[in-house]
Design a protein around this motif. Sequence first.
Motif, PDB file in Angstrom:
ATOM      1  N   VAL A 188      -7.538  -2.263  -0.463  1.00 20.16           N
ATOM      2  CA  VAL A 188      -8.850  -1.600  -0.435  1.00 20.16           C
ATOM      3  C   VAL A 188      -9.230  -1.252   1.001  1.00 20.16           C
ATOM      4  O   VAL A 188      -9.697  -0.145   1.292  1.00 20.16           O
ATOM      5  N   ARG A 189      -9.013  -2.201   1.913  1.00 19.23           N
ATOM      6  CA  ARG A 189      -9.372  -1.954   3.322  1.00 19.23           C
ATOM      7  C   ARG A 189      -8.571  -0.799   3.897  1.00 19.23           C
ATOM      8  O   ARG A 189      -9.098  -0.005   4.695  1.00 19.23           O
ATOM      9  N   ARG A 190      -7.331  -0.663   3.496  1.00 19.62           N
ATOM     10  CA  ARG A 190      -6.509   0.444   3.994  1.00 19.62           C
ATOM     11  C   ARG A 190      -6.993   1.784   3.456  1.00 19.62           C
ATOM     12  O   ARG A 190      -6.936   2.797   4.158  1.00 19.62           O
ATOM     13  N   GLN A 232      -7.952   8.918  -6.955  1.00 15.76           N
ATOM     14  CA  GLN A 232      -6.810   8.497  -6.154  1.00 15.76           C
ATOM     15  C   GLN A 232      -6.901   7.006  -5.828  1.00 15.76           C
ATOM     16  O   GLN A 232      -5.899   6.276  -5.879  1.00 15.76           O
ATOM     17  N   ARG A 233      -8.076   6.543  -5.517  1.00 16.59           N
ATOM     18  CA  ARG A 233      -8.289   5.121  -5.232  1.00 16.59           C
ATOM     19  C   ARG A 233      -7.917   4.275  -6.448  1.00 16.59           C
ATOM     20  O   ARG A 233      -7.216   3.264  -6.328  1.00 16.59           O
ATOM     21  N   ALA A 234      -8.401   4.696  -7.628  1.00 22.82           N
ATOM     22  CA  ALA A 234      -8.115   3.946  -8.853  1.00 22.82           C
ATOM     23  C   ALA A 234      -6.617   3.931  -9.152  1.00 22.82           C
ATOM     24  O   ALA A 234      -6.076   2.894  -9.559  1.00 22.82           O
ATOM     25  N   ARG A 235      -5.946   5.066  -8.943  1.00 25.25           N
ATOM     26  CA  ARG A 235      -4.493   5.121  -9.198  1.00 25.25           C
ATOM     27  C   ARG A 235      -3.739   4.171  -8.272  1.00 25.25           C
ATOM     28  O   ARG A 235      -2.847   3.435  -8.702  1.00 25.25           O
ATOM     29  N   THR A 236      -4.102   4.199  -6.992  1.00 26.53           N
ATOM     30  CA  THR A 236      -3.387   3.368  -6.017  1.00 26.53           C
ATOM     31  C   THR A 236      -3.620   1.880  -6.282  1.00 26.53           C
ATOM     32  O   THR A 236      -2.667   1.094  -6.360  1.00 26.53           O
ATOM     33  N   LEU A 237      -4.876   1.489  -6.436  1.00 26.70           N
ATOM     34  CA  LEU A 237      -5.187   0.080  -6.641  1.00 26.70           C
ATOM     35  C   LEU A 237      -4.730  -0.418  -8.013  1.00 26.70           C
ATOM     36  O   LEU A 237      -4.512  -1.612  -8.204  1.00 26.70           O
ATOM     37  N   ALA A 296      -2.449 -12.456  -4.848  1.00 27.99           N
ATOM     38  CA  ALA A 296      -2.494 -11.084  -5.366  1.00 27.99           C
ATOM     39  C   ALA A 296      -3.883 -10.487  -5.177  1.00 27.99           C
ATOM     40  O   ALA A 296      -4.029  -9.310  -4.818  1.00 27.99           O
ATOM     41  N   ARG A 297      -4.912 -11.288  -5.401  1.00 27.14           N
ATOM     42  CA  ARG A 297      -6.280 -10.805  -5.182  1.00 27.14           C
ATOM     43  C   ARG A 297      -6.503 -10.445  -3.709  1.00 27.14           C
ATOM     44  O   ARG A 297      -7.123  -9.428  -3.398  1.00 27.14           O
ATOM     45  N   GLN A 298      -5.991 -11.265  -2.824  1.00 26.73           N
ATOM     46  CA  GLN A 298      -6.129 -10.971  -1.396  1.00 26.73           C
ATOM     47  C   GLN A 298      -5.358  -9.711  -1.017  1.00 26.73           C
ATOM     48  O   GLN A 298      -5.819  -8.911  -0.192  1.00 26.73           O
ATOM     49  N   PHE A 314       0.826  -1.204   0.000  1.00 28.88           N
ATOM     50  CA  PHE A 314       0.000   0.000   0.000  1.00 28.88           C
ATOM     51  C   PHE A 314       0.862   1.257   0.000  1.00 28.88           C
ATOM     52  O   PHE A 314       0.559   2.224  -0.716  1.00 28.88           O
ATOM     53  N   ARG A 315       1.947   1.245   0.759  1.00 26.95           N
ATOM     54  CA  ARG A 315       2.830   2.415   0.797  1.00 26.95           C
ATOM     55  C   ARG A 315       3.448   2.667  -0.578  1.00 26.95           C
ATOM     56  O   ARG A 315       3.441   3.797  -1.073  1.00 26.95           O
ATOM     57  N   LEU A 316       3.958   1.621  -1.211  1.00 27.33           N
ATOM     58  CA  LEU A 316       4.587   1.783  -2.524  1.00 27.33           C
ATOM     59  C   LEU A 316       3.568   2.227  -3.570  1.00 27.33           C
ATOM     60  O   LEU A 316       3.834   3.130  -4.375  1.00 27.33           O
ATOM     61  N   ALA A 317       2.397   1.599  -3.561  1.00 27.89           N
ATOM     62  CA  ALA A 317       1.365   1.957  -4.537  1.00 27.89           C
ATOM     63  C   ALA A 317       0.892   3.395  -4.351  1.00 27.89           C
ATOM     64  O   ALA A 317       0.647   4.111  -5.324  1.00 27.89           O
TER      65      ALA A 317
END
Length: 379
Positions: free
Chosen positions: A77-79, A104-109, A69-71, A51-54
């Motif tokens: 997402v939870r973060r 921002q959510r789409a970019r990170t995920l 990877a799915r998990q 999550f930090r890197l993404a």
Amino acid sequence: MSSLPETEILPVLQWEEGDAVRSMRWQSESGVNPPRRVVIADDTMSADAAFRLASEGTGLLWRGDYQNARQLLQAMVRRIERKPRKTADAPRDAFNLHRQAQSQRARTLGMLLMEVSADYTLALRRAPDIRQACNEAYGAGSTPFVVSLREILGLIGAHEWRKTGVEIASLGTKIHPYYGVFSPVRGEYLQLVADAPLPARSLAFDIGTGTGVIAALLAQRGVEQVVATDLDTRAISCARDNLSRLDLRDRVEVIQADLFPPGKAPLIVCNPPWIPARPSSAIEHAIYDPDSRMLRGFLQGLKAHLAPQGEGWLILSDLAEHLQLRTREELLQMIEAAGLSVIARLDTRPVHARASDASDALHAARSREVTSLWRLAVA
């Protein structure tokens, strides 16, 4: 992949792996640029590290187990959901904050990446067979590429929707949406089309047909000939397929056109995108319409394409009005400026889950939303 003009330069993702520098074509349905920095990720990477890197914009090229990877994506997402959501009192500001958060959510995920071979296979443990889903969305494969796991999941979901179909109550049967073509899940606006009195049964135009559902509904109501238009090639294929499934191809012609086909009709129907804002992906063109381009184009061209005593049916949600993105007065001015008058209006309230979800960021606007079928005539 589908053929492209020779002058079009495809984006490339570059990364270091082992002692070599590698590169591969980058695939993004939403047109996002490839990340500038990429690290190799596998089952040993923690969710916090990922999550930090993404969040910093670093791509995570996955070399571990597919299901892990799915998990990991779900953990990311939870973060995101733990973070406090910014709020605003003004509806327009709330909408802008919502769109920023979505982006921002789409970019990170979208930073969790997969390598896909030229024949659309994933060389990962416990990976699903995505070949048919990719062929349906992208066309015939030719070169390997890197794509986000989110896009792969979208391909798989779209394939399942296309296979099983979406039940349409007003049709009494199913419509099968394609990848990138908006699914007609909001049945209330279709019921308006089913209930409105037909001005004629000889000919109708369906502008921006998408899945072809409105064209099918008009034909089912007894309109003898329907001409359905769309600009998007996926929508054209999707509509033709659905109309073939319903045995309506002899009564509905689907053509690629920007708004109107040649000629005039006694009934012209359009369900344009209802929010005047910029879309961030192909499928969002069904929801977001920058500067109300399609709405304005439909209204401005309607007079020239309506047969005498004909009607234009504009199917439009008023959500933009509750978000302070467009006023009712502006809409009425557009109608008047196009030389049109309002004969009548049929209204309905949405029944989808978001309309009653108090946790939704735009709940205040959605709870008041009304979808209308405006019956328009030449003034």
